[in-house]
Scaffold this motif. Structure first.
Motif, short mmCIF file in Angstrom:
data_model
loop_
_atom_site.label_atom_id
_atom_site.label_comp_id
_atom_site.label_asym_id
_atom_site.label_seq_id
_atom_site.Cartn_x
_atom_site.Cartn_y
_atom_site.Cartn_z
N GLN A 36 92.24 5.54 19.99
CA GLN A 36 91.32 4.46 19.62
C GLN A 36 91.85 3.72 18.40
O GLN A 36 92.20 4.32 17.40
CB GLN A 36 89.95 5.08 19.32
CG GLN A 36 88.88 4.09 18.98
CD GLN A 36 87.53 4.76 18.86
OE1 GLN A 36 86.97 5.19 19.85
NE2 GLN A 36 87.04 4.88 17.65
N ARG A 38 91.88 -0.46 16.34
CA ARG A 38 91.35 -1.83 16.27
C ARG A 38 92.47 -2.83 16.46
O ARG A 38 93.58 -2.63 15.98
CB ARG A 38 90.67 -2.08 14.92
CG ARG A 38 89.42 -1.25 14.69
CD ARG A 38 88.66 -1.78 13.49
NE ARG A 38 87.65 -0.83 13.05
CZ ARG A 38 86.80 -1.06 12.07
NH1 ARG A 38 86.84 -2.20 11.41
NH2 ARG A 38 85.92 -0.15 11.72
N GLU A 170 87.91 -8.72 16.05
CA GLU A 170 88.43 -7.40 16.36
C GLU A 170 87.76 -6.79 17.58
O GLU A 170 86.59 -7.06 17.87
CB GLU A 170 88.22 -6.45 15.17
CG GLU A 170 89.19 -6.65 14.03
CD GLU A 170 89.06 -5.56 12.98
OE1 GLU A 170 87.96 -4.97 12.87
OE2 GLU A 170 90.04 -5.28 12.29
N LEU A 172 87.82 -2.78 19.73
CA LEU A 172 88.25 -1.39 19.68
C LEU A 172 88.84 -1.06 21.04
O LEU A 172 88.22 -1.36 22.07
CB LEU A 172 87.05 -0.49 19.37
CG LEU A 172 87.34 0.83 18.67
CD1 LEU A 172 87.98 0.59 17.32
CD2 LEU A 172 86.05 1.63 18.49
N HIS A 180 83.84 -4.46 22.78
CA HIS A 180 83.42 -5.52 21.87
C HIS A 180 82.27 -5.02 21.00
O HIS A 180 81.59 -4.05 21.36
CB HIS A 180 82.93 -6.75 22.66
CG HIS A 180 84.03 -7.56 23.26
ND1 HIS A 180 83.96 -8.07 24.53
CD2 HIS A 180 85.24 -7.94 22.78
CE1 HIS A 180 85.07 -8.75 24.80
NE2 HIS A 180 85.85 -8.68 23.74
N PRO A 181 82.01 -5.69 19.88
CA PRO A 181 80.81 -5.33 19.12
C PRO A 181 79.55 -5.58 19.96
O PRO A 181 79.45 -6.58 20.66
CB PRO A 181 80.87 -6.27 17.91
CG PRO A 181 82.30 -6.69 17.80
CD PRO A 181 82.81 -6.72 19.20
N SER A 308 76.27 -3.79 16.00
CA SER A 308 76.58 -2.37 15.94
C SER A 308 77.81 -2.12 15.09
O SER A 308 78.62 -3.01 14.83
CB SER A 308 76.82 -1.84 17.35
OG SER A 308 77.97 -2.46 17.91
N THR A 309 77.96 -0.88 14.67
CA THR A 309 79.16 -0.47 13.95
C THR A 309 80.23 -0.07 14.96
O THR A 309 79.99 -0.05 16.17
CB THR A 309 78.85 0.73 13.04
OG1 THR A 309 78.52 1.86 13.86
CG2 THR A 309 77.66 0.42 12.12
N TRP A 310 81.41 0.25 14.45
CA TRP A 310 82.49 0.71 15.33
C TRP A 310 82.42 2.20 15.60
O TRP A 310 83.33 2.78 16.18
CB TRP A 310 83.85 0.38 14.71
CG TRP A 310 84.24 -1.06 14.84
CD1 TRP A 310 84.57 -1.91 13.84
CD2 TRP A 310 84.35 -1.82 16.05
NE1 TRP A 310 84.88 -3.16 14.33
CE2 TRP A 310 84.75 -3.13 15.70
CE3 TRP A 310 84.14 -1.54 17.39
CZ2 TRP A 310 84.95 -4.13 16.63
CZ3 TRP A 310 84.33 -2.54 18.32
CH2 TRP A 310 84.74 -3.82 17.94
N ASP A 311 81.35 2.85 15.17
CA ASP A 311 81.18 4.28 15.42
C ASP A 311 80.61 4.47 16.82
O ASP A 311 79.40 4.61 17.01
CB ASP A 311 80.23 4.87 14.36
CG ASP A 311 80.15 6.39 14.46
OD1 ASP A 311 81.03 6.97 15.13
OD2 ASP A 311 79.22 6.98 13.89
N LEU A 312 81.49 4.47 17.81
CA LEU A 312 81.07 4.54 19.20
C LEU A 312 80.62 5.96 19.57
O LEU A 312 81.07 6.95 18.99
CB LEU A 312 82.20 4.12 20.14
CG LEU A 312 82.77 2.71 19.98
CD1 LEU A 312 83.79 2.44 21.09
CD2 LEU A 312 81.69 1.67 19.99
N HIS A 543 77.97 2.60 23.28
CA HIS A 543 76.89 3.12 22.45
C HIS A 543 75.82 3.78 23.30
O HIS A 543 75.51 3.32 24.41
CB HIS A 543 76.26 2.00 21.62
CG HIS A 543 77.19 1.41 20.61
ND1 HIS A 543 77.37 1.95 19.36
CD2 HIS A 543 78.01 0.32 20.67
CE1 HIS A 543 78.26 1.22 18.69
NE2 HIS A 543 78.66 0.23 19.46
#
Length: 849
Positions: A36, A38, A170, A172, A180-181, A308-312, A543
């Motif tokens: 993973q 970015r 960005e 991920l 995507h976010p 959302s954050t990038w903490d999937l 998510h």
């Protein structure tokens, strides 16, 4: 540069099956493991101008076609666009331009579908699948697609790509999937005194965001009531789609149809509608707004957009999860001590020198369950269980594995206890599973599953029946409970196999392997995994959206070992050795054609143009009947909302170059569908080889226990083909005629030229020297001993038929003993394989590999 695929006249549901893409098969680029990470990528504006078509023959023999073109680019817009209809024309002209905003990292595939409008249903004539990657920005490109060279049918389309003014953003990605976010749109409807409604009906507000995870929400409201109706709502959306919040105000009016019977008919009337561009909302701030709905109506909303954050919650990586890595570190220390004792070494091997050994149990119903107990007992007697890292099961073998891991220290206890318990269950009557009391219990359990938010299918019922067959009591355990059995690395790491399929696809055309472990469930093909506790919950864009209770083991066992999860074509293949051959005659004729352009840019993932001549409309009917799997286990797709990376085809797991394989159509692949359909892995390769052949697990020795009698080497040959297609190292399977006619107890396959290929020890299910010897080197003497060993495993009258779930105790003992003996009698070859693997490991370490 562009890539395109042509699809000829075919009904819409058949599009995935009949489409095809040709890749030039080249030696694959070793891209390494994608973790993973970015990446920042720009946006482009794509203009697609549908110009004209020529010489189009419609479906109506009496009139000319009434043509229109539909455009779909699901990575840029959730909606389909279309031109106007040109009536009664063989040469329709549209000159209609459509605009799309595309993001560079995803695979953007445009579908252009030509329809003939009909009063009852629109007839799909031809589809073009167009890969927009490679179009040079700033220069219009006109393409003429040859839809039917014989009739000179053509479609002219112009493409224009230019850099977008939006700043690069960005994503991920793991190199195969792109996230995507995610935007969470939260709000409430406020009471609006300005709404004036008829007293004869009620009012409701319909809210929707095209492309959002949530479907349309209907919220009732009575503005003339004294009650406050601040009704909350939430939508999870991909802001890259430039979505809009769509609002409709609708009134239901009750009209008395019959004064005698007081029959009421409800009519709905649209009072007004409006939209709010989601992009216009400031992120993180609550906004109060009034949406004009027309005709004097409006609606007050309070809305807040949160990014959302990038903490999937979905792990995007091809590496092993941290828990499995920790397990291997602990397990290798134990295996080192075990190998020193077993191989009589002077010193214990270092951690990097310990070979990774995997045990594979094939399918075969109760026969596989019984046989695996015997094989494991033999390994335990040789003190080899502590040297193994993985225990993998498929189909019936999973029933044995799942039973063993109820005991957190099973491999350190004499297996005779577990075998005796299994003997009692297998030899007991199964009639109680279908008593009226038990049927009522099944109904209650299925309702409970449904109330938990689960998608319930026949496979869940089958799992409850299997639970009664194997345990004769309720089993509340879950797969995540087995974490206790590997936390100290006290047992091999269990891996259970299933395959993901599609409705209306033959098993040989498309399957994807799904692995289940105590810590994670996922697809190594996509590098996507979720926690075992979360599997079956609802995900979007990586998510966790809606948590549901983890499925019980009985449901998973029903899916892992479902003897009834086959299509009619599968059943025919299993019973007579070949599929329904007449389906082949209905298949499409596929021709590779040049697209009329000289392409100088060489790309290993470039799609060539292909023309598909359909077999006929009857094909859809037959495929629905003979290839559908109505008993597959349906669950929420945790990859929903993720896209394919533009370079996904470089991953060795994808067969986009191969004929009509679905891998060539990213818009149709698993991440783009709402549900997963999982079935018994035995309907693919009847042994879980693919789960241990991935380079991350670095397996050195595979102990393959095959419990199917009709094809003792089929799993090896299918695995060899699987590995050849994906450039995975695997030894050549070379067999003599004598081997095929009369298999031996054990075979060893190696590739001396490629030390990366695992050493494979294959144990067919045979009763050979066991007839004469009750233990290695110990002959049978008494008549009872000779009678016990003299039995035939195969045959139409055999008690070990796959669909037989009850054995006599005598038959159970015989099968356990013969599989135990076959392991004990091949101690020398087992030790030889371990010594060879140890030598290879030391050599690799010495060379710094």
């Amino acid at each position: 540069m562009f890539r395109a695929v042509l699809l000829s006249r075919v009904s819409s549901p058949m599009l995935p099956l009949l489409t095809a893409v040709l890749f030039q098969k080249k030696e694959r680029e070793d891209t390494g493991l994608y973790h993973q990470r970015r990446e920042k990528h720009p946006y482009y504006n794509l203009a697609v101008k549908v110009l004209r078509a020529r010489n189009i023959k419609g479906t109506d023999l009496l009139t000319k076609a009434d043509c229109f073109v539909q455009l779909q680019l699901p990575t840029a817009s959730p909606n389909a666009d279309r031109t106007q209809v040109v009536d009664n024309s063989s040469n329709p002209e549209w000159n209609k331009t459509f605009q799309y905003r595309i993001h560079e990292p995803v695979k953007n595939m445009l579908y252009l579908t030509l329809f003939d409008e009909d009063f009852f249903a629109n007839d799909e004539l031809t589809s073009v699948v167009f890969d927009v990657e490679g179009i040079k920005p700033g220069k219009p490109i006109k393409r003429t697609f040859q839809l039917n060279p014989e009739d000179q049918e053509e479609l002219d389309v112009e493409f224009y790509l230019k850099k977008c003014s939006d700043a690069p953003t960005e994503v991920l990605t793991n190199g195969v999937l792109v996230a995507h976010p995610c935007l969470s749109l939260q709000g409430v409807i406020n009471k609006d005194e300005k709404l004036k409604l008829s007293e004869k009906g009620s009012c409701q507000v319909k809210l929707s965001v095209p492309g959002a995870y949530e479907k349309q929400l209907c919220i009732p409201c009575r503005p003339d009531s004294d009650e406050d109706f601040r009704t909350p709502f939430v939508f999870h959306v991909d802001k890259e789609m430039c979505p809009e919040l769509e609002v409709e105000l609708e009134q239901s009016i009750n009209i008395l149809q019959d004064e005698i019977t007081s029959d009421i008919e409800k009519h709905s009337m649209l009072l007004g509608q409006g939209t709010v561009p989601v992009k216009s909302l400031p992120v993180g701030q609550e906004v109060d707004m009034t949406i004009p709905l027309g005709k004097g109506h409006s609606l007050d909303l309070s809305v807040k957009a949160e990014e959302s954050t990038w903490d999937l919650d979905v792990r995007l990586s091809f590496d092993l999860c941290e828990e499995e890595k920790k397990f291997l570190d602990k397990r290798k220390k134990m295996a080192s001590r075990a190998l020193m004792k077993t191989l009589k070494l002077k010193d214990a091997p270092g951690k990097d020198e310990v070979p990774v050994v995997a045990i594979l149990g094939s399918g075969g119903g109760i026969r596989a369950l019984t046989s695996l107990y015997g094989s494991l007992s033999g390994l335990q007697q040789l003190s080899l269980l502590d040297s193994t890292m993985y225990l993998c099961g498929i189909s019936g073998s999973t029933w044995c594995v799942s039973a063993l891991y109820k005991d957190t220290d099973w491999s350190h206890k004499d297996l005779q206890g577990a075998i005796g318990d299994a003997r009692d269950k297998v030899s007991s009557s199964k009639a109680g599973a279908f008593s009226s009391e038990r049927i009522k219990y099944y109904i209650q359990e299925l309702k409970s599953m449904q109330n938990d938010g689960r998608k319930v299918s026949f496979t869940d019922l089958w799992g409850l029946i299997i639970q009664h067959f194997l345990h004769q009591k309720d089993d509340p355990s879950k797969l995540s409970d087995q974490q206790k059995a590997v936390r100290r690395a006290q047992n091999p790491y269990p891996i259970y196999a299933a395959i993901s399929v599609r409705h209306n696809f033959r098993r040989d055309d498309f399957t994807e392997w799904c692995e289940f472990t105590p810590y994670e469930v996922g697809f190594r093909k996509y590098g996507a995994f979720v926690r075992t506790e979360d599997f079956g919950s609802e995900f979007f864009m990586g998510h966790l959206i809606q948590k549901h209770p983890e499925a019980r083991m009985c449901s998973l066992m029903g899916m892992w070992g479902s003897a009834f999860a086959a299509s009619l074509d599968d059943v025919c293949l299993k019973t007579v050795g070949s599929g329904l051959s007449f389906l082949e005659s209905l298949k499409d004729i596929i021709k590779v054609i040049d697209d009329g352009q000289r392409l100088h840019f060489q790309d290993c993932s470039r799609l060539k143009t292909r023309l598909i001549i359909p077999g006929g409309p009857i094909l859809q009917i037959f495929q629905d009947i003979f290839t559908s799997r109505v008993t597959s286990w349906e669950t929420f797709n945790f990859m929903n909302g993720l896209y394919l990376h533009k370079d996904y085809v470089k991953n060795r797991n994808f067969l986009a170059w191969k004929g009509t394989h679905l891998d060539a159509f990213p818009n149709q692949l698993t991440p783009m569908v709402d549900s997963l359909y999982l079935v018994d892995g035995g309907f693919s390769i009847n042994s879980p080889f693919p789960l241990v052949l991935q380079p991350e697990r670095d397996v050195d020795v595979i102990l393959s226990f095959n419990y199917s009698w009709e094809a003792p080497f089929q799993v090896l040959l299918l695995t060899q083909k699987y590995c050849e297609e994906r450039d995975i190292p695997f030894p050549q399977i070379i067999l003599s005629e004598d081997d095929v006619k009369k298999p031996k107890e054990c075979y060893m396959f190696t590739d001396d030229k490629n030390p990366k290929a695992p050493i494979v020890l294959h144990f067919p299910l045979v009763n050979d020297t066991f007839r004469k010897y009750k233990a290695p080197g110990v002959e049978r003497k008494s008549e009872d001993e000779k009678s016990f060993g003299d039995f035939v495993i195969e045959g139409k009258d055999s008690p070990y038929r796959t669909l037989n779930f009850t054995y006599e105790p005598h038959d159970f003992d015989r099968l356990v003993e013969v599989t135990r003996y076959n392991v004990l009698n091949n101690k020398a070859i087992l030790l030889k394989a371990l010594n060879l693997a140890l030598s290879r490991r030391k050599l690799k370490k010495g060379n710094g590999l």
